[in-house]
Design a protein around this motif. Structure first.
Motif, PDB file in Angstrom:
ATOM      1  N   PRO A 123      46.345  37.835  52.117  1.00 55.63           N
ATOM      2  CA  PRO A 123      46.005  37.182  53.385  1.00 55.63           C
ATOM      3  C   PRO A 123      44.547  37.418  53.764  1.00 55.63           C
ATOM      4  O   PRO A 123      43.973  38.475  53.492  1.00 55.63           O
ATOM      5  N   ARG A 124      43.954  36.436  54.402  1.00 52.13           N
ATOM      6  CA  ARG A 124      42.555  36.546  54.802  1.00 52.13           C
ATOM      7  C   ARG A 124      42.366  37.703  55.788  1.00 52.13           C
ATOM      8  O   ARG A 124      43.204  37.946  56.650  1.00 52.13           O
ATOM      9  N   GLY A 125      41.253  38.400  55.629  1.00 51.98           N
ATOM     10  CA  GLY A 125      40.912  39.466  56.555  1.00 51.98           C
ATOM     11  C   GLY A 125      41.498  40.817  56.222  1.00 51.98           C
ATOM     12  O   GLY A 125      41.284  41.784  56.965  1.00 51.98           O
ATOM     13  N   TRP A 126      42.235  40.923  55.123  1.00 54.06           N
ATOM     14  CA  TRP A 126      42.792  42.225  54.762  1.00 54.06           C
ATOM     15  C   TRP A 126      41.701  43.135  54.190  1.00 54.06           C
ATOM     16  O   TRP A 126      40.701  42.663  53.633  1.00 54.06           O
ATOM     17  N   ILE A 127      41.949  44.432  54.310  1.00 53.19           N
ATOM     18  CA  ILE A 127      40.951  45.440  53.963  1.00 53.19           C
ATOM     19  C   ILE A 127      41.345  46.133  52.660  1.00 53.19           C
ATOM     20  O   ILE A 127      42.487  46.559  52.485  1.00 53.19           O
ATOM     21  N   ARG A 128      40.370  46.245  51.761  1.00 46.34           N
ATOM     22  CA  ARG A 128      40.624  46.852  50.446  1.00 46.34           C
ATOM     23  C   ARG A 128      40.206  48.318  50.428  1.00 46.34           C
ATOM     24  O   ARG A 128      39.207  48.716  51.031  1.00 46.34           O
ATOM     25  N   ASP A 129      41.005  49.112  49.695  1.00 43.46           N
ATOM     26  CA  ASP A 129      40.583  50.455  49.318  1.00 43.46           C
ATOM     27  C   ASP A 129      41.195  50.759  47.960  1.00 43.46           C
ATOM     28  O   ASP A 129      42.091  50.044  47.498  1.00 43.46           O
ATOM     29  N   ALA A 130      40.720  51.774  47.305  1.00 47.85           N
ATOM     30  CA  ALA A 130      41.207  52.125  45.969  1.00 47.85           C
ATOM     31  C   ALA A 130      41.213  53.639  45.805  1.00 47.85           C
ATOM     32  O   ALA A 130      40.359  54.348  46.348  1.00 47.85           O
ATOM     33  N   VAL A 131      42.198  54.122  45.064  1.00 49.18           N
ATOM     34  CA  VAL A 131      42.325  55.536  44.757  1.00 49.18           C
ATOM     35  C   VAL A 131      42.386  55.669  43.240  1.00 49.18           C
ATOM     36  O   VAL A 131      43.275  55.098  42.597  1.00 49.18           O
ATOM     37  N   THR A 132      41.482  56.430  42.678  1.00 46.37           N
ATOM     38  CA  THR A 132      41.438  56.596  41.231  1.00 46.37           C
ATOM     39  C   THR A 132      42.306  57.784  40.839  1.00 46.37           C
ATOM     40  O   THR A 132      42.090  58.904  41.295  1.00 46.37           O
ATOM     41  N   GLY A 133      43.328  57.482  40.024  1.00 42.28           N
ATOM     42  CA  GLY A 133      44.231  58.527  39.559  1.00 42.28           C
ATOM     43  C   GLY A 133      43.941  58.909  38.123  1.00 42.28           C
ATOM     44  O   GLY A 133      42.952  58.463  37.523  1.00 42.28           O
ATOM     45  N   GLN A 134      44.859  59.716  37.567  1.00 40.30           N
ATOM     46  CA  GLN A 134      44.670  60.190  36.189  1.00 40.30           C
ATOM     47  C   GLN A 134      44.852  59.066  35.177  1.00 40.30           C
ATOM     48  O   GLN A 134      44.134  59.004  34.165  1.00 40.30           O
ATOM     49  N   ASP A 135      45.824  58.186  35.432  1.00 42.41           N
ATOM     50  CA  ASP A 135      46.137  57.130  34.467  1.00 42.41           C
ATOM     51  C   ASP A 135      45.509  55.785  34.820  1.00 42.41           C
ATOM     52  O   ASP A 135      45.192  55.000  33.919  1.00 42.41           O
ATOM     53  N   SER A 136      45.355  55.492  36.105  1.00 42.10           N
ATOM     54  CA  SER A 136      44.806  54.202  36.505  1.00 42.10           C
ATOM     55  C   SER A 136      44.310  54.275  37.936  1.00 42.10           C
ATOM     56  O   SER A 136      44.530  55.271  38.652  1.00 42.10           O
ATOM     57  N   THR A 137      43.642  53.223  38.365  1.00 40.53           N
ATOM     58  CA  THR A 137      43.164  53.115  39.745  1.00 40.53           C
ATOM     59  C   THR A 137      44.170  52.307  40.552  1.00 40.53           C
ATOM     60  O   THR A 137      44.549  51.193  40.162  1.00 40.53           O
ATOM     61  N   VAL A 138      44.614  52.875  41.661  1.00 38.73           N
ATOM     62  CA  VAL A 138      45.559  52.194  42.544  1.00 38.73           C
ATOM     63  C   VAL A 138      44.767  51.430  43.599  1.00 38.73           C
ATOM     64  O   VAL A 138      44.001  52.031  44.372  1.00 38.73           O
ATOM     65  N   VAL A 139      44.929  50.122  43.620  1.00 37.92           N
ATOM     66  CA  VAL A 139      44.207  49.260  44.559  1.00 37.92           C
ATOM     67  C   VAL A 139      45.153  48.860  45.685  1.00 37.92           C
ATOM     68  O   VAL A 139      46.291  48.438  45.437  1.00 37.92           O
ATOM     69  N   ASN A 140      44.703  48.988  46.935  1.00 37.42           N
ATOM     70  CA  ASN A 140      45.475  48.595  48.114  1.00 37.42           C
ATOM     71  C   ASN A 140      44.720  47.556  48.926  1.00 37.42           C
ATOM     72  O   ASN A 140      43.491  47.654  49.097  1.00 37.42           O
ATOM     73  N   TYR A 141      45.449  46.577  49.415  1.00 32.61           N
ATOM     74  CA  TYR A 141      44.941  45.636  50.412  1.00 32.61           C
ATOM     75  C   TYR A 141      45.854  45.752  51.630  1.00 32.61           C
ATOM     76  O   TYR A 141      47.071  45.560  51.530  1.00 32.61           O
ATOM     77  N   ARG A 142      45.255  46.078  52.793  1.00 31.07           N
ATOM     78  CA  ARG A 142      46.025  46.300  54.016  1.00 31.07           C
ATOM     79  C   ARG A 142      45.656  45.294  55.094  1.00 31.07           C
ATOM     80  O   ARG A 142      44.489  44.852  55.186  1.00 31.07           O
ATOM     81  N   SER A 143      46.650  44.981  55.932  1.00 32.93           N
ATOM     82  CA  SER A 143      46.369  44.162  57.113  1.00 32.93           C
ATOM     83  C   SER A 143      45.517  44.963  58.088  1.00 32.93           C
ATOM     84  O   SER A 143      45.488  46.203  58.038  1.00 32.93           O
ATOM     85  N   PRO A 144      44.780  44.299  58.976  1.00 26.47           N
ATOM     86  CA  PRO A 144      43.928  45.028  59.925  1.00 26.47           C
ATOM     87  C   PRO A 144      44.671  46.075  60.746  1.00 26.47           C
ATOM     88  O   PRO A 144      44.111  47.124  61.080  1.00 26.47           O
ATOM     89  N   LYS A 145      45.944  45.843  61.060  1.00 27.87           N
ATOM     90  CA  LYS A 145      46.729  46.818  61.816  1.00 27.87           C
ATOM     91  C   LYS A 145      47.347  47.888  60.918  1.00 27.87           C
ATOM     92  O   LYS A 145      47.904  48.862  61.425  1.00 27.87           O
ATOM     93  N   GLY A 146      47.296  47.673  59.621  1.00 23.91           N
ATOM     94  CA  GLY A 146      47.858  48.636  58.695  1.00 23.91           C
ATOM     95  C   GLY A 146      49.361  48.560  58.551  1.00 23.91           C
ATOM     96  O   GLY A 146      49.971  49.424  57.902  1.00 23.91           O
ATOM     97  N   ASP A 147      49.993  47.528  59.109  1.00 31.25           N
ATOM     98  CA  ASP A 147      51.456  47.443  59.074  1.00 31.25           C
ATOM     99  C   ASP A 147      51.976  46.631  57.879  1.00 31.25           C
ATOM    100  O   ASP A 147      53.189  46.478  57.719  1.00 31.25           O
TER     101      ASP A 147
END
Length: 266
Positions: A123-147
């Motif tokens: 969805p438009r306007g969602w916020i990206r962050d990423a966490v680099t783990g041992q095996d791969s990078t976990v990518v998250n896209y969250r709504s502005p409210k985080g719900d």
């Protein structure tokens, strides 16, 4: 006795004069009949011409041929009488949403090219962050409210089903975890996949929205590698929205450095 015939300019006898008189009378009768016949013919012809002329005036005008421009709107009598504008209306009287053009995600989603190389639809306007783990990078896209959240990462196990079973057997489940059914083996375009639905009360680092509903889908992509897509949302508004989100996510997902089928033909 003979008399002089002024018309013939000669002397004729009485008997001859009588025959001439009879011929004159007979010719006069014939001429009268011929004249009456001619008048009748002219009268009939005049009536026929008059009827034809009146009939011609009542004939419909020739139909014109119109060149229809491709894509131009065509008006109808119903449109003219009712004053409609040709737009589709839904039952509530609002405009019916037009289908998305080919190659464009449905509203409110947009296509993104993630930094990790994934093609995604979020969805438009969602916020990206990423966490680099041992095996791969976990990518998250969250709504502005985080719900709401979309998560994507690479899977290291031997199969999608084995990956989900390993996660279920491991420690550290989210608070209030409740598995909604057995792990479902599925098929993504002829490639193996597995899915798990569950609810949870709490996720570390995520806002407290009440009960969460999660759809966790693990699958083999077109590059032969295994990936996970997980969709998170509130359970209070039903579970269909997470299912729809997962359908869109799978349709638009493409792994790094790959040429994928058109969205929707996964």
């Amino acid at each position: 006795m003979r008399i002089f015939d002024d018309d013939r300019q000669e002397w004729v006898g009485l008997e001859q004069e009588q025959r001439i008189a009879e011929l004159h009378d007979r010719d006069a009768v014939r001429q009268g009949k011929a004249l009456r016949g001619a008048v009748t013919v002219l009268a009939v012809g005049g009536l026929a011409f008059g009827a034809w002329a009146l009939g011609w005036k009542d004939e419909p005008r020739p139909t014109g041929y119109l060149t229809v421009v491709e894509g131009a709107p065509r008006s109808t009598d119903a449109d003219a009488d009712e004053g409609t504008d040709g737009g589709d209306m839904d039952a509530e009287g609002g405009d019916t949403a037009a289908p998305s053009p080919e190659g464009v995600p449905p509203a409110p989603y947009e296509e993104v090219s993630d930094q990790e190389g994934y093609r995604l639809a979020v969805p438009r306007g969602w916020i990206r962050d990423a966490v680099t783990g041992q095996d791969s990078t976990v990518v998250n896209y969250r709504s502005p409210k985080g719900d709401r959240r979309l998560q994507v990462y690479r899977v290291a196990e031997s199969s999608p089903y084995a990956s989900l079973r390993l996660w279920l057997d491991a420690e550290g489940k989210p608070g209030g975890f409740d598995q909604l059914g057995p792990v479902e083996r599925t098929d993504d375009g002829g490639r193996p996949a597995a899915r798990l639905d569950y609810t949870a009360d709490r996720f570390k680092g995520e806002p407290d929205i009440g009960t969460w509903h999660v759809v966790d889908h693990r699958f083999q992509a077109v590059d032969g590698e295994l990936y996970a897509l997980a969709v998170y949302g509130s359970d209070a508004d039903g579970r269909d929205d997470e299912e729809d989100f997962m359908t869109t996510a799978l349709s638009w997902f493409c792994p790094p450095d790959e040429i994928c089928p058109e969205p929707g033909t996964h």
